[in-house]
Design a protein around this motif. Structure first.
Motif, PDB file in Angstrom:
ATOM      1  N   VAL A   1       0.841  -1.198   0.000  1.00 46.09           N
ATOM      2  CA  VAL A   1       0.000   0.000   0.000  1.00 46.09           C
ATOM      3  C   VAL A   1       0.879   1.252   0.000  1.00 46.09           C
ATOM      4  O   VAL A   1       0.661   2.189  -0.780  1.00 46.09           O
ATOM      5  N   MET A   2       1.901   1.274   0.853  1.00 45.18           N
ATOM      6  CA  MET A   2       2.775   2.444   0.924  1.00 45.18           C
ATOM      7  C   MET A   2       3.560   2.654  -0.364  1.00 45.18           C
ATOM      8  O   MET A   2       3.954   3.783  -0.686  1.00 45.18           O
ATOM      9  N   ALA A   3       3.775   1.589  -1.129  1.00 49.18           N
ATOM     10  CA  ALA A   3       4.483   1.726  -2.400  1.00 49.18           C
ATOM     11  C   ALA A   3       3.726   2.618  -3.373  1.00 49.18           C
ATOM     12  O   ALA A   3       4.325   3.176  -4.305  1.00 49.18           O
ATOM     13  N   GLN A   4       2.419   2.780  -3.175  1.00 52.69           N
ATOM     14  CA  GLN A   4       1.667   3.652  -4.070  1.00 52.69           C
ATOM     15  C   GLN A   4       2.192   5.083  -4.024  1.00 52.69           C
ATOM     16  O   GLN A   4       2.117   5.815  -5.018  1.00 52.69           O
ATOM     17  N   SER A   5       2.749   5.492  -2.900  1.00 53.34           N
ATOM     18  CA  SER A   5       3.331   6.835  -2.819  1.00 53.34           C
ATOM     19  C   SER A   5       4.479   6.985  -3.816  1.00 53.34           C
ATOM     20  O   SER A   5       4.670   8.059  -4.406  1.00 53.34           O
ATOM     21  N   LEU A   6       5.251   5.923  -4.019  1.00 54.35           N
ATOM     22  CA  LEU A   6       6.296   5.930  -5.043  1.00 54.35           C
ATOM     23  C   LEU A   6       5.681   6.028  -6.433  1.00 54.35           C
ATOM     24  O   LEU A   6       6.151   6.812  -7.275  1.00 54.35           O
ATOM     25  N   PHE A   7       4.634   5.249  -6.694  1.00 49.66           N
ATOM     26  CA  PHE A   7       4.023   5.252  -8.021  1.00 49.66           C
ATOM     27  C   PHE A   7       3.491   6.644  -8.380  1.00 49.66           C
ATOM     28  O   PHE A   7       3.671   7.118  -9.508  1.00 49.66           O
ATOM     29  N   VAL A   8       2.850   7.291  -7.425  1.00 44.64           N
ATOM     30  CA  VAL A   8       2.333   8.644  -7.670  1.00 44.64           C
ATOM     31  C   VAL A   8       3.489   9.605  -7.938  1.00 44.64           C
ATOM     32  O   VAL A   8       3.426  10.452  -8.844  1.00 44.64           O
ATOM     33  N   THR A   9       4.565   9.475  -7.161  1.00 43.30           N
ATOM     34  CA  THR A   9       5.735  10.335  -7.345  1.00 43.30           C
ATOM     35  C   THR A   9       6.334  10.166  -8.734  1.00 43.30           C
ATOM     36  O   THR A   9       6.698  11.147  -9.402  1.00 43.30           O
ATOM     37  N   LEU A  10       6.429   8.919  -9.192  1.00 43.08           N
ATOM     38  CA  LEU A  10       6.957   8.668 -10.535  1.00 43.08           C
ATOM     39  C   LEU A  10       6.078   9.306 -11.608  1.00 43.08           C
ATOM     40  O   LEU A  10       6.577   9.908 -12.566  1.00 43.08           O
ATOM     41  N   LYS A  11       4.767   9.179 -11.460  1.00 42.34           N
ATOM     42  CA  LYS A  11       3.851   9.756 -12.440  1.00 42.34           C
ATOM     43  C   LYS A  11       3.971  11.281 -12.468  1.00 42.34           C
ATOM     44  O   LYS A  11       3.891  11.914 -13.533  1.00 42.34           O
ATOM     45  N   ARG A  12       4.164  11.882 -11.302  1.00 41.77           N
ATOM     46  CA  ARG A  12       4.267  13.339 -11.239  1.00 41.77           C
ATOM     47  C   ARG A  12       5.577  13.846 -11.825  1.00 41.77           C
ATOM     48  O   ARG A  12       5.668  15.013 -12.229  1.00 41.77           O
ATOM     49  N   SER A  13       6.587  12.990 -11.883  1.00 40.13           N
ATOM     50  CA  SER A  13       7.893  13.422 -12.377  1.00 40.13           C
ATOM     51  C   SER A  13       7.972  13.402 -13.904  1.00 40.13           C
ATOM     52  O   SER A  13       8.931  13.903 -14.475  1.00 40.13           O
ATOM     53  N   GLY A  14       6.985  12.839 -14.567  1.00 41.65           N
ATOM     54  CA  GLY A  14       6.962  12.813 -16.023  1.00 41.65           C
ATOM     55  C   GLY A  14       6.191  11.619 -16.536  1.00 41.65           C
ATOM     56  O   GLY A  14       5.922  10.671 -15.798  1.00 41.65           O
ATOM     57  N   PRO A  15       5.797  11.641 -17.802  1.00 37.47           N
ATOM     58  CA  PRO A  15       5.013  10.522 -18.360  1.00 37.47           C
ATOM     59  C   PRO A  15       5.768   9.202 -18.220  1.00 37.47           C
ATOM     60  O   PRO A  15       6.953   9.109 -18.531  1.00 37.47           O
ATOM     61  N   CYS A  16       5.081   8.193 -17.740  1.00 39.07           N
ATOM     62  CA  CYS A  16       5.693   6.869 -17.593  1.00 39.07           C
ATOM     63  C   CYS A  16       4.606   5.809 -17.475  1.00 39.07           C
ATOM     64  O   CYS A  16       3.464   6.118 -17.134  1.00 39.07           O
ATOM     65  N   GLU A  17       4.994   4.592 -17.779  1.00 42.98           N
ATOM     66  CA  GLU A  17       4.143   3.429 -17.540  1.00 42.98           C
ATOM     67  C   GLU A  17       4.811   2.592 -16.460  1.00 42.98           C
ATOM     68  O   GLU A  17       6.020   2.326 -16.531  1.00 42.98           O
ATOM     69  N   ILE A  18       4.007   2.164 -15.479  1.00 38.65           N
ATOM     70  CA  ILE A  18       4.553   1.452 -14.324  1.00 38.65           C
ATOM     71  C   ILE A  18       3.950   0.053 -14.262  1.00 38.65           C
ATOM     72  O   ILE A  18       2.725  -0.104 -14.188  1.00 38.65           O
ATOM     73  N   ASP A  19       4.794  -0.958 -14.307  1.00 36.10           N
ATOM     74  CA  ASP A  19       4.399  -2.326 -14.016  1.00 36.10           C
ATOM     75  C   ASP A  19       5.039  -2.718 -12.688  1.00 36.10           C
ATOM     76  O   ASP A  19       6.119  -2.226 -12.333  1.00 36.10           O
ATOM     77  N   VAL A  20       4.386  -3.597 -11.953  1.00 34.26           N
ATOM     78  CA  VAL A  20       4.882  -3.997 -10.636  1.00 34.26           C
ATOM     79  C   VAL A  20       5.001  -5.509 -10.583  1.00 34.26           C
ATOM     80  O   VAL A  20       4.016  -6.226 -10.786  1.00 34.26           O
ATOM     81  N   LEU A  21       6.210  -5.983 -10.334  1.00 34.64           N
ATOM     82  CA  LEU A  21       6.466  -7.408 -10.127  1.00 34.64           C
ATOM     83  C   LEU A  21       6.250  -7.698  -8.655  1.00 34.64           C
ATOM     84  O   LEU A  21       6.937  -7.126  -7.798  1.00 34.64           O
ATOM     85  N   ALA A  22       5.283  -8.560  -8.346  1.00 39.12           N
ATOM     86  CA  ALA A  22       4.852  -8.685  -6.966  1.00 39.12           C
ATOM     87  C   ALA A  22       4.236 -10.055  -6.712  1.00 39.12           C
ATOM     88  O   ALA A  22       3.859 -10.763  -7.656  1.00 39.12           O
ATOM     89  N   PRO A  23       4.108 -10.452  -5.433  1.00 41.25           N
ATOM     90  CA  PRO A  23       3.426 -11.717  -5.124  1.00 41.25           C
ATOM     91  C   PRO A  23       2.000 -11.716  -5.669  1.00 41.25           C
ATOM     92  O   PRO A  23       1.331 -10.671  -5.711  1.00 41.25           O
TER      93      PRO A  23
END
Length: 344
Positions: free
Chosen positions: A16-38
């Motif tokens: 859940v806290m990792a979403q703060s990273l995802f939002v930060t990445l999106k705000r820093s410029g256009p990007c697509e985010i995939d997450v490798l996870a359980p």
């Protein structure tokens, strides 16, 4: 557009806290985010609009599986990722991005990952005391000022699933729900006493609420003790999947919880939340929301971070009374007497 693969953590709260990273990445410029996870975390990722897709790790927690990691890495090489960001500090978490030949591989130094990572950061635990700060720092330049500002996580509920759950689980339509999350995967030193939960449940039912006890099948016996034949206390432990718990929490008027993964889920849904801390500390992994009341006594012996109280009394939790938690709910605008209160 940059394509980023994030290697996600292995715990609900951390994901859940990792979403703060995802939002930060999106705000820093256009990007697509995939997450490798359980695999269990995919329903959480599906409720994060910043994530394009979750990629299920085909290995269990702690399983090395070099061959499977190599095969997955070669499969992901076709995605053309520009960067991998590794949230775990383990050696094995660095293998898939390396095998995928992702050109920029970012993470903190740990477990001899030299060579596997080429953007290796040194973790200053004093400058970054919170887990969420560490996650967000990995999404910023290595020379960026610390600690970084971070957005709070914000999960989106599935409205269609909410309607289905309400009917399937037999929840009352005429009473607001307050969710209890009594699970303590880490150990009893993080679990508010079950008789305290039961006393609070009886009081809330008397005030016109229904109580939803959420958790896994492991939490079912604890939920049975809390419900104790009290009408309008629904034992849902083991009857819902993780995505269902997200959607039910979004419907709740408030929640009462131990320091747990579902605590972070409730916070990310902006549900008024009373978070009870015993052997752990809210300094490192607090619920990230503006609608939180933290109950922690700050005894001389706490936080000890032990699974079982080394002194044998667990006063850090026992002495947090149901009345004090009810008062905390009331300060959040929940838990007061309802006009619908009946003698069910």
């Amino acid at each position: 557009m940059r394509r980023i693969l994030v290697v996600g953590p292995s715990w609900v709260g951390d994901m859940v806290m990792a979403q703060s990273l995802f939002v930060t990445l999106k705000r820093s410029g256009p990007c697509e985010i995939d997450v490798l996870a359980p695999g269990w975390s995919l329903p959480i990722l599906a409720r994060m609009p910043e994530v394009r897709r979750g990629v299920a790790m085909p290995l269990g927690h702690g399983e090395f599986g070099l061959g499977k990691r190599w095969a997955l890495g070669r499969e992901l090489a076709a995605e053309g990722y520009d960067q991998a960001i590794l949230l775990p500090n383990s050696l094995k978490s660095a293998l898939v991005p390396f095998f995928a030949r992702i050109p920029l591989r970012t993470g903190f130094r740990g477990e001899m990952r030299y060579g596997l990572l080429n953007d290796l950061r040194l973790l200053d635990e004093t400058a970054l005391p919170m887990t969420v700060q560490r996650f967000v720092a990995l999404g910023r330049p290595a020379d960026a000022a610390q600690p970084p500002a971070f957005p709070n996580p914000h999960l989106l509920a599935d409205a269609a699933n909410q309607a289905t759950l309400h009917s399937r689980l037999g929840l009352a339509d005429d009473r607001p729900g307050i969710a209890f999350m009594p699970g303590a995967e880490y150990g009893p030193a993080k679990q508010w006493p079950l008789p305290h939960y039961a006393a609070l449940a009886r009081e809330l039912v008397g005030r016109g609420y229904q109580v939803w006890i959420l958790g896994s099948a492991k939490d079912h016996p604890a939920a049975v003790e809390i419900a104790a034949d009290t009408p309008m206390v629904h034992n849902l432990a083991g009857r819902t999947q993780l995505g269902d718990a997200v959607d039910l929490l979004a419907l709740a008027e408030a929640a009462v919880t131990n320091d747990s993964g579902l605590m972070h889920v409730a916070a990310a849904l902006d549900v008024p939340l009373v978070a009870i801390y015993g052997s752990s500390s809210p300094e490192h992994t607090p619920p990230l929301s503006g609608k939180v009341s933290i109950r922690s006594l700050g005894l001389e012996c706490s936080p000890c971070f032990k699974r079982v109280c080394p002194l044998g009394h667990t006063r850090c939790l026992v002495d947090i009374t149901p009345a004090s938690v009810l008062q905390a709910l009331e300060t959040l605008g929940a838990g007061g007497a309802r006009m619908a209160a009946t003698a069910d």
